[in-house]
Design an enzyme around this catalytic site. Sequence first.
Site, PDB file in Angstrom:
ATOM      1  N   ASP A 181       0.828  -1.202   0.000  1.00 36.34           N
ATOM      2  CA  ASP A 181       0.000   0.000   0.000  1.00 36.34           C
ATOM      3  C   ASP A 181       0.868   1.261   0.000  1.00 36.34           C
ATOM      4  O   ASP A 181       1.718   1.417   0.874  1.00 36.34           O
ATOM      5  CB  ASP A 181      -0.844  -0.024   1.281  1.00 36.34           C
ATOM      6  CG  ASP A 181      -1.967   0.982   1.264  1.00 36.34           C
ATOM      7  OD1 ASP A 181      -2.809   0.902   0.357  1.00 36.34           O
ATOM      8  OD2 ASP A 181      -1.996   1.852   2.140  1.00 36.34           O
TER       9      ASP A 181
ATOM     10  N   GLU B 266       1.874  -0.367  -4.750  1.00 35.21           N
ATOM     11  CA  GLU B 266       0.870   0.584  -5.212  1.00 35.21           C
ATOM     12  C   GLU B 266       1.577   1.919  -5.336  1.00 35.21           C
ATOM     13  O   GLU B 266       1.939   2.540  -4.326  1.00 35.21           O
ATOM     14  CB  GLU B 266      -0.287   0.695  -4.234  1.00 35.21           C
ATOM     15  CG  GLU B 266      -1.378   1.593  -4.777  1.00 35.21           C
ATOM     16  CD  GLU B 266      -2.241   2.230  -3.717  1.00 35.21           C
ATOM     17  OE1 GLU B 266      -1.809   2.319  -2.567  1.00 35.21           O
ATOM     18  OE2 GLU B 266      -3.359   2.632  -4.053  1.00 35.21           O
TER      19      GLU B 266
HETATM   20  O1  ISL Z   1      -8.384   8.098  -3.739  1.00 37.70           O
HETATM   21  C1  ISL Z   1      -7.207   7.986  -3.747  1.00 37.70           C
HETATM   22  C2  ISL Z   1      -6.298   9.147  -3.449  1.00 37.70           C
HETATM   23  O2  ISL Z   1      -7.051  10.350  -3.493  1.00 37.70           O
HETATM   24  C3  ISL Z   1      -6.660   6.649  -4.053  1.00 37.70           C
HETATM   25  O3  ISL Z   1      -5.897   6.758  -5.167  1.00 37.70           O
HETATM   26  C4  ISL Z   1      -5.945   6.038  -2.866  1.00 37.70           C
HETATM   27  O4  ISL Z   1      -6.171   6.712  -1.686  1.00 37.70           O
HETATM   28  C5  ISL Z   1      -4.449   6.021  -3.055  1.00 37.70           C
HETATM   29  O5  ISL Z   1      -4.176   5.403  -4.282  1.00 37.70           O
HETATM   30  C6  ISL Z   1      -3.850   5.168  -1.934  1.00 37.70           C
HETATM   31  O6  ISL Z   1      -4.642   3.981  -1.811  1.00 37.70           O
HETATM   32  C7  ISL Z   1      -4.251   3.055  -0.803  1.00 37.70           C
HETATM   33  O7  ISL Z   1      -3.992   3.710   0.440  1.00 37.70           O
HETATM   34  C8  ISL Z   1      -5.085   4.313   1.120  1.00 37.70           C
HETATM   35  C9  ISL Z   1      -6.363   3.464   1.146  1.00 37.70           C
HETATM   36  O8  ISL Z   1      -7.467   4.293   1.497  1.00 37.70           O
HETATM   37  C10 ISL Z   1      -6.643   2.852  -0.211  1.00 37.70           C
HETATM   38  O9  ISL Z   1      -7.791   2.007  -0.145  1.00 37.70           O
HETATM   39  C11 ISL Z   1      -5.411   2.063  -0.619  1.00 37.70           C
HETATM   40  O10 ISL Z   1      -5.620   1.381  -1.852  1.00 37.70           O
HETATM   41  C12 ISL Z   1      -4.603   4.539   2.543  1.00 37.70           C
HETATM   42  O11 ISL Z   1      -4.172   3.293   3.060  1.00 37.70           O
END
Ligand code: ISL
Length: 568
Positions: free
Chosen positions: A213, A267
């Site tokens: 993440d 990610e």
């Molecule tokens: O909506 C976003 C940013 O404004 C998304 O792209 C997302 O928050 C970002 O890509 C990070 O996502 C990951 O970390 C977040 C979590 O809320 C998301 O579900 C996860 O995929 C914090 O852990």
Amino acid sequence: MNSPSLDKTRTVNGYLRKWWKESVIYQIYPRSFKDSNGDGIGDLPGIISKLDYIKDLGVDVIWLSPHFDSPNADNGYDIRDYRKVMTEFGTMADFDELLRGIKQRKLKLILDLVANHTSDEHPWFVASRQSKDNPYSDYYIWRAPKEGREPNDWISLFGGSAWKKDELRGEFYLHLFSEKQPDLNWDNQNVRSEVHDLMKFWLDKGIDGFRMDVIPFISKDQTFPNFPKSDSVRPEYIYAAGPKLHDYLQEMHREVLSKYDLMTVGEAFGVTLEQTPMLVDERRNELDMIFHFDLVRLDRDGWRWKPWTLPKFKAICKRFAQGLDVHSWLTVYLSNHDSPRPVSHFGDDSPEYRIPSAKMLATLLLTSKGTPFIYQGDELGMTNYHFTGIEQFDDIEAKNTWKAEVLTDRVSAEDLLDHFRKTSRDHSRTPMQWDDSPNAGFTTADKPWFAVNPNYQEINAKQAVADNNSIYKYYQALIQLRKNTPAFIYGDYDDIDPEHPSVFSYTRTLGSESYLVALNFSRDPISFPLPKGRKARSLVLSNTTTKEEANTELRLNPWDARIYRLSN
Ligand code: ISL
Ligand code: CA
């Protein structure tokens, strides 16, 4: 790899062969997948009960979104105990049984490593905020007020400042996401060792890797300069460019990743194509692959939606498919738990065109260059949800943005809702639609944790598995085709007509094997001329009943998808 032509080779088209390059991956958001005990919340036994459904789809790997103990401020992306299963999801015995069931079906499992931040209820943070001189004081990023204010102008990606004043400690702590998700201080060696240890805890159980993440955010310039003056740089590009990111990933590789046969996918919100080799070049011993956001957010300006065009969509696909050398590998995805449903986002979710357009998008996903990720329910053509009011949203990002934009009178409620209807993460979090019984067979509870899409009567797995023309069956055929056709995995990619406004057509070529994919991203019937000297011979697969064997031009129906074997 089923294809006999690849059995013995170590490299193909210059690429080192790896199991995760030849896999198709299925993402499960456990809260919305299947409830087994009638409390309205998905759980691990629910997933166990659907492993045959997943296996029959033909995928190889399951990516499980966080199942760890969490207060669910951000539905599990705020972890309170990394070594405990979230109570709502079940027990560690359930996890062990899930892993056994996955292995028995010759599937693999990757978990979601959320280590940029924890929950503010994690014992580390509870201790850290007690004082400035205890063993956990520096597990997080604390700063004294600057002239009584936040230490700098960084903002949370969920709206508002990235700094929260903690009255107990009398200092600000950094949270790039919600206030309940304080960022860990990766400059602290003890934090890095703790993360390495928790990774080994799960790897020693036999899992096959991690989705990481927002991993590029873990290193921060701890002098905390303000954002650069030019407001054109979005915050995530600043957050993903910290000074020690590569040191920490190479250290993680030495201490943990190198000791297991596993795969990692980062990610990479805020990472550009140009920066990608720094993270995934196999010679750097950091990550195996990353998720980019250029495609899924091509119609986004922060929380705002903006129009997109197919030539722009194709240009992004081409840039990534051709922009890396054989030492870097790609992922391909059209959705996840943070994005709208693909058929509503990029296709046409009207009753007339939902099925062909969902199949057309599946054709793109499974014939593109890079490891494909399928998000739960997309194999059914599940659609966005018709939200009518902010009270229907669950997502903390939606709620916080509402607070930061509407409650401050910066934006009207209707304006923000218009954007959320197109962009909200909640679209992908409505419960999986299993059958046409109440609540789509997701739960026996009267009230599931989140609203079920009312179209479950016609869109559900039971119907799909029984219907030979369903989107599910088409996904099965595409996955099998991909696995039996090395050209779709390791083959070169070439866009036939980048400027065509409605047709996306490309070739995948490996040695003497060459395939043409033609996708009509519109409701218009289109005659599409084939490139000079290329003849489309046998029709390998199509999302309609067409049998058109084309020679010089294709007559594409609305939302048509065709795959032809080319003869040189
Ligand atoms: O909506 C976003 C940013 O404004 C998304 O792209 C997302 O928050 C970002 O890509 C990070 O996502 C990951 O970390 C977040 C979590 O809320 C998301 O579900 C996860 O995929 C914090 O852990
Ligand atoms: Ca449950």
